[in-house]
Design an enzyme around this catalytic site. Structure first.
Site, PDB file in Angstrom:
ATOM      1  N   ASP A  43      29.619 -14.511 -17.055  1.00  0.00           N
ATOM      2  CA  ASP A  43      28.626 -13.822 -17.866  1.00  0.00           C
ATOM      3  C   ASP A  43      27.631 -13.198 -16.878  1.00  0.00           C
ATOM      4  O   ASP A  43      27.617 -13.559 -15.694  1.00  0.00           O
ATOM      5  CB  ASP A  43      27.941 -14.856 -18.780  1.00  0.00           C
ATOM      6  CG  ASP A  43      26.765 -14.280 -19.524  1.00  0.00           C
ATOM      7  OD1 ASP A  43      26.936 -13.224 -20.154  1.00  0.00           O
ATOM      8  OD2 ASP A  43      25.668 -14.868 -19.460  1.00  0.00           O
ATOM      9  N   ASP A  95      23.847 -11.911 -17.662  1.00  0.00           N
ATOM     10  CA  ASP A  95      22.430 -12.253 -17.833  1.00  0.00           C
ATOM     11  C   ASP A  95      22.243 -13.776 -17.820  1.00  0.00           C
ATOM     12  O   ASP A  95      22.760 -14.481 -18.685  1.00  0.00           O
ATOM     13  CB  ASP A  95      21.919 -11.690 -19.179  1.00  0.00           C
ATOM     14  CG  ASP A  95      22.121 -10.179 -19.285  1.00  0.00           C
ATOM     15  OD1 ASP A  95      21.811  -9.472 -18.324  1.00  0.00           O
ATOM     16  OD2 ASP A  95      22.598  -9.728 -20.355  1.00  0.00           O
ATOM     17  N   GLY A 151      23.149 -14.599 -24.990  1.00  0.00           N
ATOM     18  CA  GLY A 151      24.563 -14.300 -25.216  1.00  0.00           C
ATOM     19  C   GLY A 151      24.843 -13.536 -26.498  1.00  0.00           C
ATOM     20  O   GLY A 151      25.946 -13.038 -26.694  1.00  0.00           O
ATOM     21  N   VAL A 152      23.859 -13.466 -27.381  1.00  0.00           N
ATOM     22  CA  VAL A 152      24.079 -12.856 -28.701  1.00  0.00           C
ATOM     23  C   VAL A 152      23.847 -11.341 -28.604  1.00  0.00           C
ATOM     24  O   VAL A 152      22.850 -10.893 -28.030  1.00  0.00           O
ATOM     25  CB  VAL A 152      23.123 -13.495 -29.744  1.00  0.00           C
ATOM     26  CG1 VAL A 152      23.350 -12.889 -31.111  1.00  0.00           C
ATOM     27  CG2 VAL A 152      23.303 -15.011 -29.771  1.00  0.00           C
ATOM     28  N   ARG A 204      23.035  -7.348 -29.525  1.00  0.00           N
ATOM     29  CA  ARG A 204      21.697  -6.823 -29.844  1.00  0.00           C
ATOM     30  C   ARG A 204      21.287  -6.995 -31.311  1.00  0.00           C
ATOM     31  O   ARG A 204      20.252  -7.588 -31.613  1.00  0.00           O
ATOM     32  CB  ARG A 204      21.635  -5.342 -29.434  1.00  0.00           C
ATOM     33  CG  ARG A 204      20.228  -4.835 -29.286  1.00  0.00           C
ATOM     34  CD  ARG A 204      20.227  -3.386 -28.809  1.00  0.00           C
ATOM     35  NE  ARG A 204      20.921  -3.212 -27.536  1.00  0.00           N
ATOM     36  CZ  ARG A 204      21.242  -2.039 -27.009  1.00  0.00           C
ATOM     37  NH1 ARG A 204      20.926  -0.921 -27.654  1.00  0.00           N
ATOM     38  NH2 ARG A 204      21.875  -1.955 -25.848  1.00  0.00           N
ATOM     39  N   SER A 231      26.232  -7.478 -23.105  1.00  0.00           N
ATOM     40  CA  SER A 231      25.211  -6.433 -22.965  1.00  0.00           C
ATOM     41  C   SER A 231      25.799  -5.049 -22.730  1.00  0.00           C
ATOM     42  O   SER A 231      26.664  -4.856 -21.875  1.00  0.00           O
ATOM     43  CB  SER A 231      24.276  -6.782 -21.813  1.00  0.00           C
ATOM     44  OG  SER A 231      23.375  -5.717 -21.593  1.00  0.00           O
ATOM     45  N   LYS A 232      25.255  -4.084 -23.474  1.00  0.00           N
ATOM     46  CA  LYS A 232      25.641  -2.682 -23.262  1.00  0.00           C
ATOM     47  C   LYS A 232      24.973  -2.133 -22.004  1.00  0.00           C
ATOM     48  O   LYS A 232      25.283  -1.038 -21.554  1.00  0.00           O
ATOM     49  CB  LYS A 232      25.246  -1.847 -24.482  1.00  0.00           C
ATOM     50  CG  LYS A 232      26.061  -2.242 -25.704  1.00  0.00           C
ATOM     51  CD  LYS A 232      25.730  -1.409 -26.921  1.00  0.00           C
ATOM     52  CE  LYS A 232      26.709  -1.753 -28.042  1.00  0.00           C
ATOM     53  NZ  LYS A 232      26.332  -1.236 -29.330  1.00  0.00           N
ATOM     54  N   ASN A 233      24.031  -2.880 -21.448  1.00  0.00           N
ATOM     55  CA  ASN A 233      23.333  -2.471 -20.226  1.00  0.00           C
ATOM     56  C   ASN A 233      23.946  -3.102 -18.972  1.00  0.00           C
ATOM     57  O   ASN A 233      23.407  -2.921 -17.871  1.00  0.00           O
ATOM     58  CB  ASN A 233      21.861  -2.878 -20.300  1.00  0.00           C
ATOM     59  CG  ASN A 233      21.098  -2.086 -21.351  1.00  0.00           C
ATOM     60  OD1 ASN A 233      20.918  -0.876 -21.211  1.00  0.00           O
ATOM     61  ND2 ASN A 233      20.678  -2.746 -22.410  1.00  0.00           N
ATOM     62  N   ASP A 288      25.473 -19.155 -19.485  1.00  0.00           N
ATOM     63  CA  ASP A 288      24.170 -19.806 -19.662  1.00  0.00           C
ATOM     64  C   ASP A 288      23.824 -19.980 -21.141  1.00  0.00           C
ATOM     65  O   ASP A 288      22.792 -20.580 -21.457  1.00  0.00           O
ATOM     66  CB  ASP A 288      23.055 -18.976 -19.013  1.00  0.00           C
ATOM     67  CG  ASP A 288      22.856 -17.659 -19.738  1.00  0.00           C
ATOM     68  OD1 ASP A 288      23.849 -16.933 -19.908  1.00  0.00           O
ATOM     69  OD2 ASP A 288      21.718 -17.362 -20.152  1.00  0.00           O
TER      70      ASP A 288
HETATM   71  C1  BG6 Z   1      23.525 -10.737 -23.510  1.00  0.00           C
HETATM   72  C2  BG6 Z   1      22.128 -11.327 -23.476  1.00  0.00           C
HETATM   73  O1  BG6 Z   1      24.066 -10.790 -22.238  1.00  0.00           O
HETATM   74  O2  BG6 Z   1      23.474  -9.391 -23.955  1.00  0.00           O
HETATM   75  C3  BG6 Z   1      21.444 -11.168 -24.819  1.00  0.00           C
HETATM   76  O3  BG6 Z   1      22.222 -12.704 -23.154  1.00  0.00           O
HETATM   77  C4  BG6 Z   1      21.477  -9.722 -25.267  1.00  0.00           C
HETATM   78  O4  BG6 Z   1      20.121 -11.627 -24.706  1.00  0.00           O
HETATM   79  C5  BG6 Z   1      22.920  -9.221 -25.258  1.00  0.00           C
HETATM   80  O5  BG6 Z   1      20.956  -9.599 -26.580  1.00  0.00           O
HETATM   81  C6  BG6 Z   1      23.030  -7.741 -25.653  1.00  0.00           C
HETATM   82  O6  BG6 Z   1      22.396  -6.958 -24.677  1.00  0.00           O
HETATM   83  P1  BG6 Z   1      22.073  -5.408 -24.829  1.00  0.00           P
HETATM   84  O7  BG6 Z   1      21.652  -5.009 -23.428  1.00  0.00           O
HETATM   85  O8  BG6 Z   1      23.339  -4.728 -25.251  1.00  0.00           O
HETATM   86  O9  BG6 Z   1      21.003  -5.273 -25.825  1.00  0.00           O
HETATM   87 MG    MG Z   2      23.916 -14.958 -20.418  1.00  0.00          MG
END
Ligand code: BG6
Ligand code: MG
Length: 222
Positions: free
Chosen positions: A11, A13, A48-49, A51, A118-120, A172
């Site tokens: 993972d 983040d 992990g959840v 957006r 995460s999309k980021n 995590d």
């Molecule tokens: C996960 C994070 O990796 O990505 C979450 O633990 C977050 O906190 C999720 O909500 C989605 O991320 P993003 O960047 O697409 O908003």
């Molecule tokens: Mg994480």
């Protein structure tokens, strides 16, 4: 020694980079704007959840109901807050020992994947020059179901060409450990044991891992 684990899946983040802190601060800023309650305990449940489901956890906690369109508008604002934090991201944000761990397992012939909701994630990997550490990168742009659904890990295993029971996930998030278990994979929780009671093994310091043993045996029956 037999190599039962052929792939390590990370993972992002809170496992490779401390961007978990910035996700929390982004949600906290949005919650403060809206007059909603959000403390660190609820913050942990957002780990992990994806957006929109994360926003829905905050809304439910606050007894707020919103139209889908409004949910997307507010989630976009949180994302802007989060991306503003990313502007200043540096190697100081790396989880100590994470890069060394990834390099060490690759030297042992283990395949590696990044599996993030995460999309980021791509932005973070690029900013810190981490992309080449992974044989496969699966992000929030590749999935349609949030952890604890195993989708992100199953796609990673497929892209690596390794069967799920030979994969070991670092996570995590409580929901992420659930997702790894649901995928039929070995799993290591990253963080305090009381937050991750579902993890077969838990660490806060990657230096404590007995790598050869972990590769040979995994974390028990996946
Ligand atoms: C996960 C994070 O990796 O990505 C979450 O633990 C977050 O906190 C999720 O909500 C989605 O991320 P993003 O960047 O697409 O908003
Ligand atoms: Mg994480």
């Amino acid at each position: 020694m037999p190599q039962n684990v052929q792939a390590f899946i990370f993972d992002l983040d809170g496992v490779v980079v401390f961007t978990d802190k910035y996700h929390y601060l982004g949600w906290k800023k949005l919650a403060d704007d809206q007059g909603w309650e959000l403390d660190e305990y609820l913050g942990h449940q957002l780990r992990g959840v994806s957006r929109i489901p994360a926003l829905e956890i905050i809304l439910e906690h606050n007894g707020v109901e919103l139209l889908e369109e409004e949910k997307h508008r507010l989630a976009d604002i949180k994302n802007e807050y989060y991306r503003a934090f990313l502007q200043d991201i540096s190697t100081n944000d790396l989880y100590p020992g994470a890069v060394e761990l990834i390099k060490a397992v690759r030297e042992r012939g283990v395949r590696t994947a990044l599996a993030s909701a995460s999309k980021n994630a791509g932005t973070v990997l690029d900013a810190l020059g981490l992309t080449l550490l992974f044989d496969a990168v699966v992000t929030g742009n590749d999935i349609s179901r949030s952890k604890p659904d195993p989708e992100v890990f199953l796609i990673s295993a497929e892209r690596l060409g390794v069967s799920p029971e030979r994969c070991l996930v670092f996570e995590d998030a409580y929901s992420g450990i659930e997702a790894a278990i649901n995928a039929g994979m070995h799993a290591v929780g990253v963080g305090d044991r009381e937050r991750l009671p579902n993890a077969p093994l838990c660490v806060t310091d990657y230096g404590e891992l007995a790598l050869d043993d972990l590769i040979a045996r995994g974390t028990g029956t996946p």
